[in-house]
Design a protein around this motif. Structure first.
Motif, mmCIF file in Angstrom:
data_model
loop_
_atom_site.group_PDB
_atom_site.id
_atom_site.type_symbol
_atom_site.label_atom_id
_atom_site.label_comp_id
_atom_site.label_asym_id
_atom_site.label_seq_id
_atom_site.Cartn_x
_atom_site.Cartn_y
_atom_site.Cartn_z
ATOM 1 N N ASN A 43 -20.433 9.889 -3.882
ATOM 2 C CA ASN A 43 -19.394 10.741 -3.313
ATOM 3 C C ASN A 43 -18.256 9.944 -2.715
ATOM 4 O OD1 ASN A 43 -20.054 13.725 -3.403
ATOM 5 N ND2 ASN A 43 -21.993 12.926 -2.699
ATOM 6 N N GLY A 44 -18.581 8.765 -2.193
ATOM 7 C CA GLY A 44 -17.558 7.944 -1.557
ATOM 8 C C GLY A 44 -16.374 7.666 -2.460
ATOM 9 N N ALA A 45 -16.640 7.436 -3.754
ATOM 10 C CA ALA A 45 -15.553 7.120 -4.677
ATOM 11 C C ALA A 45 -14.605 8.305 -4.853
ATOM 12 C CB ALA A 45 -16.135 6.698 -6.026
ATOM 13 N N TYR A 46 -15.169 9.494 -4.945
ATOM 14 C CA TYR A 46 -14.341 10.691 -5.129
ATOM 15 C C TYR A 46 -13.619 11.068 -3.838
ATOM 16 C CZ TYR A 46 -16.680 11.205 -9.607
ATOM 17 O OH TYR A 46 -17.158 10.985 -10.879
ATOM 18 N N ILE A 47 -14.312 10.928 -2.718
ATOM 19 C CA ILE A 47 -13.693 11.258 -1.440
ATOM 20 C C ILE A 47 -12.595 10.258 -1.102
ATOM 21 C CG2 ILE A 47 -14.122 11.459 1.050
ATOM 22 C CD1 ILE A 47 -16.868 12.582 0.387
ATOM 23 N N ALA A 48 -12.763 9.010 -1.523
ATOM 24 C CA ALA A 48 -11.722 7.995 -1.308
ATOM 25 C C ALA A 48 -10.416 8.428 -1.969
ATOM 26 C CB ALA A 48 -12.175 6.646 -1.851
ATOM 27 N N GLU A 49 -10.511 8.950 -3.183
ATOM 28 C CA GLU A 49 -9.308 9.399 -3.884
ATOM 29 C C GLU A 49 -8.715 10.653 -3.239
ATOM 30 O OE1 GLU A 49 -7.781 7.802 -7.168
ATOM 31 O OE2 GLU A 49 -8.414 6.673 -5.403
ATOM 32 N N ILE A 50 -9.582 11.499 -2.696
ATOM 33 C CA ILE A 50 -9.083 12.682 -1.990
ATOM 34 C C ILE A 50 -8.285 12.268 -0.756
ATOM 35 C CG2 ILE A 50 -9.781 14.704 -0.629
ATOM 36 C CD1 ILE A 50 -12.157 15.008 -2.548
ATOM 37 N N PHE A 51 -8.850 11.364 0.036
ATOM 38 C CA PHE A 51 -8.159 10.891 1.234
ATOM 39 C C PHE A 51 -6.882 10.138 0.873
ATOM 40 C CE2 PHE A 51 -12.304 10.931 3.829
ATOM 41 C CZ PHE A 51 -11.954 12.109 4.443
ATOM 42 N N ARG A 52 -6.966 9.289 -0.153
ATOM 43 C CA ARG A 52 -5.786 8.521 -0.556
ATOM 44 C C ARG A 52 -4.642 9.452 -0.947
ATOM 45 N NH1 ARG A 52 -3.181 7.786 -4.762
ATOM 46 N NH2 ARG A 52 -4.723 8.898 -6.026
ATOM 47 N N GLY A 53 -4.948 10.453 -1.771
ATOM 48 C CA GLY A 53 -3.913 11.375 -2.190
ATOM 49 C C GLY A 53 -3.336 12.173 -1.027
ATOM 50 N N SER A 54 -4.195 12.570 -0.098
ATOM 51 C CA SER A 54 -3.729 13.346 1.060
ATOM 52 C C SER A 54 -2.836 12.502 1.960
ATOM 53 C CB SER A 54 -4.928 13.861 1.849
ATOM 54 O OG SER A 54 -5.716 14.737 1.067
ATOM 55 N N ILE A 55 -3.229 11.257 2.179
ATOM 56 C CA ILE A 55 -2.430 10.374 3.048
ATOM 57 C C ILE A 55 -1.088 10.056 2.412
ATOM 58 C CG2 ILE A 55 -2.309 8.058 4.048
ATOM 59 C CD1 ILE A 55 -5.367 8.213 4.425
ATOM 60 N N GLN A 56 -1.109 9.699 1.129
ATOM 61 C CA GLN A 56 0.137 9.330 0.464
ATOM 62 C C GLN A 56 1.026 10.542 0.189
ATOM 63 O OE1 GLN A 56 -1.218 7.071 -2.986
ATOM 64 N NE2 GLN A 56 -1.013 5.157 -1.835
ATOM 65 N N GLY A 57 0.440 11.754 0.311
ATOM 66 C CA GLY A 57 1.229 12.963 0.104
ATOM 67 C C GLY A 57 2.080 13.353 1.299
ATOM 68 N N ILE A 58 1.845 12.693 2.440
ATOM 69 C CA ILE A 58 2.661 12.973 3.630
ATOM 70 C C ILE A 58 4.049 12.371 3.443
ATOM 71 C CG2 ILE A 58 2.844 12.683 6.124
ATOM 72 C CD1 ILE A 58 0.524 14.459 5.189
ATOM 73 N N ASP A 59 5.056 13.121 3.778
ATOM 74 C CA ASP A 59 6.446 12.682 3.622
ATOM 75 C C ASP A 59 6.667 11.340 4.325
ATOM 76 O OD1 ASP A 59 9.145 12.372 3.380
ATOM 77 O OD2 ASP A 59 9.685 14.229 4.420
ATOM 78 N N PRO A 60 7.119 10.306 3.595
ATOM 79 C CA PRO A 60 7.380 8.998 4.211
ATOM 80 C C PRO A 60 8.395 9.076 5.348
ATOM 81 C CG PRO A 60 7.387 8.825 1.818
ATOM 82 C CD PRO A 60 7.353 10.288 2.151
ATOM 83 N N GLY A 61 9.240 10.085 5.309
ATOM 84 C CA GLY A 61 10.237 10.230 6.362
ATOM 85 C C GLY A 61 9.596 10.440 7.725
ATOM 86 N N GLN A 62 8.420 11.034 7.760
ATOM 87 C CA GLN A 62 7.735 11.240 9.036
ATOM 88 C C GLN A 62 7.269 9.907 9.622
ATOM 89 O OE1 GLN A 62 4.943 14.466 9.417
ATOM 90 N NE2 GLN A 62 5.696 15.497 7.579
ATOM 91 N N ARG A 63 6.853 9.001 8.748
ATOM 92 C CA ARG A 63 6.470 7.668 9.234
ATOM 93 C C ARG A 63 7.683 6.949 9.806
ATOM 94 N NH1 ARG A 63 3.665 8.089 4.294
ATOM 95 N NH2 ARG A 63 1.389 7.930 4.464
ATOM 96 N N GLU A 64 8.785 7.040 9.097
ATOM 97 C CA GLU A 64 10.009 6.377 9.558
ATOM 98 C C GLU A 64 10.477 6.970 10.881
ATOM 99 O OE1 GLU A 64 12.734 6.888 6.381
ATOM 100 O OE2 GLU A 64 11.572 5.679 4.950
ATOM 101 N N VAL A 106 0.098 10.970 10.665
ATOM 102 C CA VAL A 106 -0.323 11.046 9.265
ATOM 103 C C VAL A 106 -1.725 11.642 9.106
ATOM 104 C CG1 VAL A 106 -0.773 9.714 7.163
ATOM 105 C CG2 VAL A 106 1.161 9.119 8.645
ATOM 106 N N PHE A 107 -2.704 11.081 9.830
ATOM 107 C CA PHE A 107 -4.092 11.509 9.651
ATOM 108 C C PHE A 107 -4.327 13.000 9.922
ATOM 109 C CE2 PHE A 107 -6.091 7.067 10.089
ATOM 110 C CZ PHE A 107 -6.154 6.955 8.702
ATOM 111 N N PRO A 108 -3.795 13.562 11.019
ATOM 112 C CA PRO A 108 -4.032 15.003 11.258
ATOM 113 C C PRO A 108 -3.536 15.893 10.110
ATOM 114 C CG PRO A 108 -3.241 13.954 13.259
ATOM 115 C CD PRO A 108 -3.075 12.942 12.165
ATOM 116 N N GLN A 109 -2.370 15.572 9.563
ATOM 117 C CA GLN A 109 -1.844 16.356 8.452
ATOM 118 C C GLN A 109 -2.632 16.112 7.165
ATOM 119 O OE1 GLN A 109 2.652 16.741 8.312
ATOM 120 N NE2 GLN A 109 2.461 14.933 9.629
ATOM 121 N N ALA A 110 -2.996 14.848 6.940
ATOM 122 C CA ALA A 110 -3.753 14.502 5.736
ATOM 123 C C ALA A 110 -5.123 15.167 5.744
ATOM 124 C CB ALA A 110 -3.899 12.987 5.624
ATOM 125 N N LEU A 111 -5.728 15.247 6.919
ATOM 126 C CA LEU A 111 -7.045 15.872 7.027
ATOM 127 C C LEU A 111 -6.975 17.345 6.651
ATOM 128 C CD1 LEU A 111 -10.017 15.689 7.771
ATOM 129 C CD2 LEU A 111 -9.379 16.154 10.156
#
Length: 222
Positions: free
Chosen positions: A102-123, A140-145
């Motif tokens: 499951n770790g491999a599939y969940i890793a991709e879920i988390f990766r996609g959710s994190i990278q899906g957050i608008d970079p402008g919010q980080r800036e 980032v994490f609260p929205q990605a979750l």
């Protein structure tokens, strides 16, 4: 009532004490597989989005191998590999295999959710004086979750059904008990129909609880 339904009912009434015990084992396997998989998935997701080429390579190798090989092969490989080094029950070997898978599939879920957050919010957060750690933990994490809840829920349900594969190493879960009942009673159709009903009820309960949680978080607006 058709005769086949009467027979299924008879099998259900005769076997339900054993199936209830097996259901507990199935839920335990699922819970451990989900928790372990979530921890592993988060670690490898962070490795994959990190700036380190080495960490990215390790994460990519792990995800590629796990997603590219059947779960039943991983169960057998990890079971016989682990017991050669450390004495472990078949239950824990199966639970660890589920977690690693499951770790491999969940890793991709988390990766996609994190990278899906608008970079402008980080800036914007960095411009407000937040460092990288604060930006990730507070913005980032609260929205990605929230975004990851629906795919994570689907993965949890898949884990529940995948737990049936640990019967191959002798864990007494639902499918294992159904397989044994079919061999002893010479009623394979009826026995596996009862097995299917147990899984169906569990999946329906999980889906209902997941939908309640999604509605509570209002994830569609995440």
């Amino acid at each position: 009532m058709p005769e086949i339904l009467v027979t299924v009912y008879d099998v259900f009434m005769r076997t339900y004490p054993g199936f209830l015990e097996a259901t507990v084992v199935t839920l335990q396997l699922t819970a451990i597989g989900v928790i372990l998989g979530t921890v592993i998935g988060l670690v490898f997701a962070l490795m994959k989005i990190s700036g380190s080429k080495i960490l990215q390579a390790i994460a990519n190798i792990y995800i590629t191998i796990i997603r590219g090989t059947p779960l039943i092969v991983q169960i057998m490989f990890l079971y016989f590999g682990i017991v050669e080094i450390y004495t472990m029950s078949n239950f824990w070997a199966g639970a660890i295999a589920l977690g690693v898978h499951n770790g491999a599939y969940i890793a991709e879920i988390f990766r996609g959710s994190i990278q899906g957050i608008d970079p402008g919010q980080r800036e914007a957060s960095m411009s407000l004086g937040m460092n990288q750690k604060q930006t990730m933990s507070r913005i980032v994490f609260p929205q990605a979750l929230r975004r990851s809840i629906p795919p994570l829920g689907n993965q949890f349900i898949i884990t529940l059904k995948d737990s049936s594969l640990v019967y191959i190493i002798g864990v007494a879960e639902i499918f294992s008990l159904g397989n044994r009942e079919a061999a002893q009673s010479y009623q394979p159709f009826e026995s596996f129909m009862v097995v299917a009903l147990y899984y169906l009820v569990l999946v329906m309960i999980f889906t209902f609880l997941l939908r309640l949680y999604e509605n509570k978080l209002d994830v569609d607006k995440a």
